[in-house]
Write a protein that holds these residues in place. Structure first.
Motif, short mmCIF file in Angstrom:
data_model
loop_
_atom_site.label_atom_id
_atom_site.label_comp_id
_atom_site.label_asym_id
_atom_site.label_seq_id
_atom_site.Cartn_x
_atom_site.Cartn_y
_atom_site.Cartn_z
N GLU A 1 0.85 -1.21 0.00
CA GLU A 1 0.00 0.00 0.00
C GLU A 1 0.88 1.26 0.00
O GLU A 1 1.78 1.39 0.82
CB GLU A 1 -0.90 0.01 1.25
CG GLU A 1 -1.97 1.07 1.20
CD GLU A 1 -2.93 0.97 2.39
OE1 GLU A 1 -3.63 1.95 2.65
OE2 GLU A 1 -2.96 -0.08 3.05
N GLN A 2 0.62 2.16 -0.93
CA GLN A 2 1.38 3.40 -1.03
C GLN A 2 0.87 4.40 0.01
O GLN A 2 -0.32 4.71 0.04
CB GLN A 2 1.24 4.01 -2.43
CG GLN A 2 1.76 3.13 -3.54
CD GLN A 2 3.25 2.92 -3.47
OE1 GLN A 2 3.71 1.89 -3.00
NE2 GLN A 2 4.01 3.90 -3.91
N VAL A 3 1.77 4.89 0.84
CA VAL A 3 1.37 5.78 1.93
C VAL A 3 2.19 7.07 1.86
O VAL A 3 3.39 7.02 1.62
CB VAL A 3 1.65 5.08 3.29
CG1 VAL A 3 1.39 6.02 4.44
CG2 VAL A 3 0.81 3.83 3.42
N ASN A 4 1.52 8.18 2.07
CA ASN A 4 2.24 9.46 2.19
C ASN A 4 2.70 9.62 3.64
O ASN A 4 1.90 9.90 4.54
CB ASN A 4 1.33 10.62 1.77
CG ASN A 4 2.08 11.95 1.82
OD1 ASN A 4 3.02 12.13 2.59
ND2 ASN A 4 1.65 12.87 0.98
N LEU A 5 4.00 9.42 3.81
CA LEU A 5 4.59 9.43 5.15
C LEU A 5 4.41 10.78 5.85
O LEU A 5 4.16 10.83 7.06
CB LEU A 5 6.08 9.12 4.98
CG LEU A 5 6.90 8.74 6.19
CD1 LEU A 5 6.26 7.61 6.96
CD2 LEU A 5 8.30 8.35 5.72
N ILE A 6 4.50 11.86 5.11
CA ILE A 6 4.37 13.19 5.72
C ILE A 6 2.95 13.38 6.26
O ILE A 6 2.76 13.83 7.40
CB ILE A 6 4.72 14.31 4.71
CG1 ILE A 6 6.20 14.23 4.33
CG2 ILE A 6 4.40 15.69 5.29
CD1 ILE A 6 6.64 15.23 3.27
N LYS A 7 1.97 12.98 5.46
CA LYS A 7 0.57 13.10 5.89
C LYS A 7 0.33 12.25 7.14
O LYS A 7 -0.25 12.71 8.14
CB LYS A 7 -0.33 12.66 4.72
CG LYS A 7 -1.80 12.48 5.07
CD LYS A 7 -2.55 13.82 5.04
CE LYS A 7 -4.04 13.63 5.23
NZ LYS A 7 -4.44 13.63 6.64
N LEU A 8 0.78 11.00 7.09
CA LEU A 8 0.62 10.09 8.23
C LEU A 8 1.28 10.67 9.48
O LEU A 8 0.69 10.70 10.57
CB LEU A 8 1.22 8.72 7.88
CG LEU A 8 1.06 7.63 8.93
CD1 LEU A 8 -0.12 6.73 8.59
CD2 LEU A 8 2.31 6.77 9.03
N ALA A 9 2.50 11.16 9.32
CA ALA A 9 3.27 11.67 10.46
C ALA A 9 2.65 12.95 11.01
O ALA A 9 2.63 13.16 12.22
CB ALA A 9 4.72 11.90 10.04
N GLU A 10 2.16 13.81 10.14
CA GLU A 10 1.53 15.05 10.62
C GLU A 10 0.25 14.74 11.40
O GLU A 10 -0.02 15.38 12.42
CB GLU A 10 1.27 16.01 9.45
CG GLU A 10 2.56 16.66 8.96
CD GLU A 10 2.37 17.60 7.77
OE1 GLU A 10 3.32 18.34 7.46
OE2 GLU A 10 1.28 17.58 7.15
N ASP A 11 -0.51 13.77 10.93
CA ASP A 11 -1.71 13.37 11.67
C ASP A 11 -1.35 12.83 13.05
O ASP A 11 -1.98 13.18 14.06
CB ASP A 11 -2.48 12.28 10.89
CG ASP A 11 -3.18 12.83 9.65
OD1 ASP A 11 -3.24 14.08 9.51
OD2 ASP A 11 -3.64 12.03 8.83
N ILE A 12 -0.32 11.99 13.10
CA ILE A 12 0.12 11.43 14.39
C ILE A 12 0.59 12.56 15.31
O ILE A 12 0.23 12.59 16.50
CB ILE A 12 1.28 10.42 14.17
CG1 ILE A 12 0.79 9.19 13.42
CG2 ILE A 12 1.91 10.03 15.51
CD1 ILE A 12 1.90 8.25 12.98
N THR A 13 1.36 13.48 14.77
CA THR A 13 1.90 14.59 15.58
C THR A 13 0.77 15.40 16.21
O THR A 13 0.81 15.72 17.41
CB THR A 13 2.80 15.50 14.71
OG1 THR A 13 3.83 14.69 14.14
CG2 THR A 13 3.43 16.61 15.54
N GLU A 14 -0.22 15.69 15.39
CA GLU A 14 -1.35 16.49 15.88
C GLU A 14 -2.10 15.74 16.99
O GLU A 14 -2.42 16.32 18.04
CB GLU A 14 -2.29 16.74 14.69
CG GLU A 14 -3.23 17.90 14.85
CD GLU A 14 -4.04 18.12 13.57
OE1 GLU A 14 -5.28 18.08 13.65
OE2 GLU A 14 -3.42 18.27 12.49
N GLU A 15 -2.32 14.46 16.78
CA GLU A 15 -3.04 13.62 17.75
C GLU A 15 -2.24 13.52 19.07
O GLU A 15 -2.80 13.65 20.16
CB GLU A 15 -3.14 12.21 17.17
CG GLU A 15 -4.50 11.59 17.15
CD GLU A 15 -4.45 10.28 16.37
OE1 GLU A 15 -4.25 9.24 17.02
OE2 GLU A 15 -4.60 10.30 15.13
#
Ligand code: ATP
Ligand code: MG
Length: 147
Positions: A1-15
């Motif tokens: 599965e192709q994942v945008n690491l920046i998007k995933l990481a920014e979501d985690i950071t915010e949470e």
């Protein structure tokens, strides 16, 4: 599965910022010409959340937690660094054992399962997890994946 690491990481950071202590700042940065990786996003997210939860729990107020991702050649490297209590040298070898808790945790609660789960998840993703820690200075956990 192709994942945008920046998007995933920014979501985690915010949470995770919502769970941080007073003035504990989680700072995320990515380096590399791409951020698209083929890694299971749920396993990756869970692993990173575990590491950041530990960074929050085992470091004090008014500290920075540095969360970095890097894509370099065929490797994806993710690090979570804190300026917390660190892990006594002689205990570091046991970190990923189930129910392990270091002898400097005092009254900080925990079951000692988080890192064992991280290790299992990272192996399911064909990656590696490692730790460098300096007692009383801080700790860095590194996840490495060959893309
Ligand atoms: P939980 O199961 O809720 O995660 P836990 O945090 O005690 O409980 P692990 O996440 O597996 O368990 O971590 C195991 C032990 O490793 C911790 O109890 C602590 O002693 C040490 N440790 C883990 N991360 C850090 C860190 N960032 N700084 C200092 N010590 C840490
Ligand atoms: Mg934990």
């Amino acid at each position: 599965e192709q994942v945008n690491l920046i998007k995933l990481a920014e979501d985690i950071t915010e949470e995770m910022q919502l769970l941080a202590k007073q003035n504990q700042h989680i700072v995320y940065q990515h380096t590399g010409s791409t951020a698209i990786v083929n890694i299971d996003p749920n396993l990756l997210k869970n692993s990173i959340i575990n590491l950041i939860s530990n960074a929050i729990k085992y470091s004090g107020e008014n500290t920075f937690i540095e969360f970095n991702s890097e894509i370099q050649d065929e490797y994806c490297i993710i690090t979570v660094k804190d300026n917390g209590i660190g892990i006594p040298e002689e205990e570091q070898k046991n970190l990923f054992e189930p129910f392990f808790r270091a002898n400097n945790t005092g009254n900080i609660p925990g079951t000692g399962l988080g890192l064992n789960i991280v290790k299992r998840y990272v192996h399911l993703m064909n990656g590696e997890v490692s730790c460098i820690s300096d007692p009383n200075k801080g700790t860095v956990f590194t996840l490495t994946f060959r893309l």
